[in-house]
Design a protein around this motif. Structure first.
Motif, short mmCIF file in Angstrom:
data_model
loop_
_atom_site.label_atom_id
_atom_site.label_comp_id
_atom_site.label_asym_id
_atom_site.label_seq_id
_atom_site.Cartn_x
_atom_site.Cartn_y
_atom_site.Cartn_z
N MET A 129 5.31 4.96 0.55
CA MET A 129 3.89 4.78 0.26
C MET A 129 3.71 4.00 -1.01
O MET A 129 4.24 4.36 -2.05
CB MET A 129 3.22 6.13 0.08
N ASP A 130 2.97 2.91 -0.91
CA ASP A 130 2.70 2.09 -2.08
C ASP A 130 1.20 2.20 -2.34
O ASP A 130 0.38 1.74 -1.56
CB ASP A 130 3.10 0.64 -1.77
N GLU A 131 0.86 2.90 -3.43
CA GLU A 131 -0.54 3.24 -3.68
C GLU A 131 -1.30 2.16 -4.44
O GLU A 131 -0.72 1.43 -5.23
CB GLU A 131 -0.59 4.54 -4.47
N LYS A 176 7.43 -3.28 -8.19
CA LYS A 176 7.51 -2.13 -7.29
C LYS A 176 7.20 -2.52 -5.84
O LYS A 176 7.94 -2.18 -4.93
CB LYS A 176 6.52 -1.03 -7.76
N SER A 177 6.09 -3.22 -5.64
CA SER A 177 5.72 -3.60 -4.27
C SER A 177 6.72 -4.60 -3.70
O SER A 177 7.07 -4.53 -2.52
CB SER A 177 4.32 -4.21 -4.22
N THR A 178 7.16 -5.53 -4.55
CA THR A 178 8.14 -6.52 -4.08
C THR A 178 9.39 -5.80 -3.56
O THR A 178 9.92 -6.14 -2.50
CB THR A 178 8.50 -7.49 -5.22
N PHE A 183 1.12 0.69 3.08
CA PHE A 183 0.97 -0.20 1.93
C PHE A 183 -0.29 -0.02 1.12
O PHE A 183 -1.27 0.57 1.60
CB PHE A 183 1.07 -1.66 2.38
N GLN A 184 -0.25 -0.60 -0.07
CA GLN A 184 -1.41 -0.69 -0.95
C GLN A 184 -2.58 -1.24 -0.11
O GLN A 184 -2.43 -2.26 0.54
CB GLN A 184 -1.08 -1.71 -2.06
N GLY A 185 -3.69 -0.53 -0.11
CA GLY A 185 -4.85 -1.03 0.62
C GLY A 185 -4.71 -0.96 2.13
O GLY A 185 -5.46 -1.58 2.87
MG MG Z 1 2.29 -3.17 -6.27
#
Ligand code: MG
Ligand code: ATP
Ligand code: SF4
Length: 325
Positions: free
Chosen positions: A182-184, A47-49, A101-103
Motif C-alpha cells: 500500500m502506497d498512501e 518510496k513509490s519508485t 497505489f497512491q490515489g
Molecule cells: Mg510516493
C-alpha cells in the motif's frame, strides 16, 4: 522469519544518459511472511519508485538499472520478479502480490456501483462462482474492510475518499494475495484516514495471514502499527529495525530527525524539532553521505565517502559512519 519478498541491489533511474537521475540506489529490503513492514521517508526519497519497480510497473522514463526482486511462493521455488515472463508476471501480480497505489481510490469506475466492480473481480478470480455467491462474497469483503453492506449498491462518488480506498483494498483482497503493498497519499490531511486503513489491514493480517508493505511519510503511524520499519533517504535505505527498537533507539540521525518531526501517539512526549534543510536534489546529490549537509552529527568522513548499510546487531541495519563496525 521466512522471507516472502527479497529485494537486492535494486537500482532505478528516470531517463537515460546525461539527463538521467537515480531515484533508487542499490536498495536491499526483505519482507517476511506475515509481517507488516513500514517504509518511510520524506517526499521524493524514492518510496513509490521502489514500489512500482519491484512489480515492474514503472512507466517511462523509469528504468530498472539492476538488482533482483525474489518472490517466494507458498508452493514452488523462488522466482525473480524482474526476469519472469510477462505471462508469469501477470499471474503473480494478479494472484500473489496486490498493490494499492497512491490515489488508487480515484481509479474506481464512476459509472458502476461498488458491488458491480467487486463482483467483476470475483468473477475473474473465481470463474465457477454464481451471481448470488459473488454478491455474498462482495458483501463479506466490504465488511472485512469496515464498510457496511448497505453501501454495496453505492456509486464511488457517494463514498468518502477513505471508503473508496477501502473498496480498493477489498478488491485487492478478493484475489486472496499473499502480499499487500500500500502506497498512501502524502497529504497531512489524510493521516486520520491512513490510520484507520492501516489499523484495518493489521487486523485483517491477523485473520487472513498476508504480509503488508505499507508506505507513508508518517513515521508515527508506522511506529504504532508495523512490525519493522525501513527508512529511505535520497533513494537509499538508511536504517531498518523492528518498530519498537527504532522508536526507542534510532541509530541514524535522519531517523532521529524524522521521529522528532511527528507527535508521538504513545509513550514519552518528544519535542518536535523537524529536520532543517530540504531533501537532496537527485541531479546534484551531495558527495559522501547524502544526508551530511543536513546532519547535526556530521564529522570528517561524512562528506567524502558514502557509508555502507551494515548490521550493527541482529535484525538491524544502518548506513552511517557513526555506526560503522
Ligand atoms: Mg510516493
Ligand atoms: P512522495 O512521498 O512524495 O510520494 P516518494 O518517496 O514516493 O515521494 P518518488 O515518487 O519515488 O518519491 O520519487 C523519487 C524521485 O524520483 C523524486 O526526486 C522524483 O522527483 C523523481 N521522479 C519521480 N517520477 C519521475 C519521473 N517520471 N521523471 C523524472 N523524475 C521522477
Ligand atoms: Fe550524519 Fe555522517 Fe551518519 Fe551521514 S554518515 S548520517 S552525515 S553522521
Amino acid at each position: 522469519m521466512t522471507p516472502v519478498l527479497e529485494i537486492r541491489g535494486l537500482t532505478v533511474d528516470y531517463g537515460v544518459g546525461a539527463e538521467s537521475v537515480r531515484a533508487v540506489r542499490a536498495v536491499d529490503l526483505t519482507l517476511n511472511r506475515g509481517e507488516v513492514l513500514g517504509l518511510a521517508g520524506e517526499s521524493g526519497s524514492g518510496k513509490s519508485t521502489l514500489a512500482y519497480a519491484m512489480l515492474r510497473l514503472l512507466s517511462p522514463p523509469g528504468v530498472i538499472r539492476g538488482g533482483s526482486v525474489v518472490y517466494h511462493p507458498v508452493d514452488g521455488g523462488p522466482v525473480d520478479v524482474l526476469t519472469v515472463s510477462p505471462a508469469e508476471l501477470r499471474l503473480l501480480r494478479w494472484a500473489e502480490v496486490a498493490i494499492v497505489f497512491q490515489g488508487a481510490m480515484n481509479s474506481l469506475n464512476p459509472v458502476h456501483t461498488v458491488a458491480a466492480q467487486l463482483t467483476d473481480v470475483i468473477a475473474a478470480h473465481e470463474p465457477g462462482s454464481t451471481a448470488t455467491g459473488r454478491r455474498a462474497r462482495a458483501r463479506e469483503l466490504l465488511e472485512l474492510v469496515g464498510i457496511t453492506a448497505d453501501r454495496l449498491d453505492a456509486y464511488p462518488h457517494q463514498l468518502s475518499g477513505g471508503m473508496r480506498q477501502r473498496v480498493m483494498i477489498a478488491m485487492a483482497l478478493a484475489l486472496e494475495p499473499r502480499v499487500v503493498i500500500m502506497d498512501e497519499p502524502t497529504t497531512a490531511l489524510d493521516v486520520v484516514m491512513q490510520r484507520q486503513i492501516l489499523a484495518q489491514l493489521v487486523a485483517l493480517r491477523e485473520r487472513i495471514g498476508f504480509s503488508v508493505l505499507f508506505i507513508t511519510h508518517d513515521l508515527s503511524l508506522l511506529v504504532e502499527f508495523s512490525d519493522r520499519i525501513a527508512i529511505m533517504y535520497g533513494g537509499r535505505i538508511v536504517e531498518a529495525a523492528p518498530a519498537a527498537t527504532l522508536y526507542r533507539d534510532a541509530l541514524h540521525p535522519y531517523t532521529a530527525g524524522l521521529l522528532g518531526s511527528f507527535p508521538a501517539l504513545h509513550g514519552p512526549r518528544r519535542e518536535l524539532t523537524g529536520i532543517p534543510g530540504s531533501p537532496p536534489d537527485l541531479r546534484a546529490m551531495p558527495t559522501g553521505c547524502a544526508f551530511h549537509p543536513r546532519c547535526p552529527r556530521a564529522f570528517d568522513p561524512c562528506g567524502v565517502t558514502s557509508p555502507a548499510l551494515t548490521a550493527p546487531s541482529e535484525g538491524r541495519s544502518v548506513a552511517c559512519w557513526l555506526h560503522e563496525n
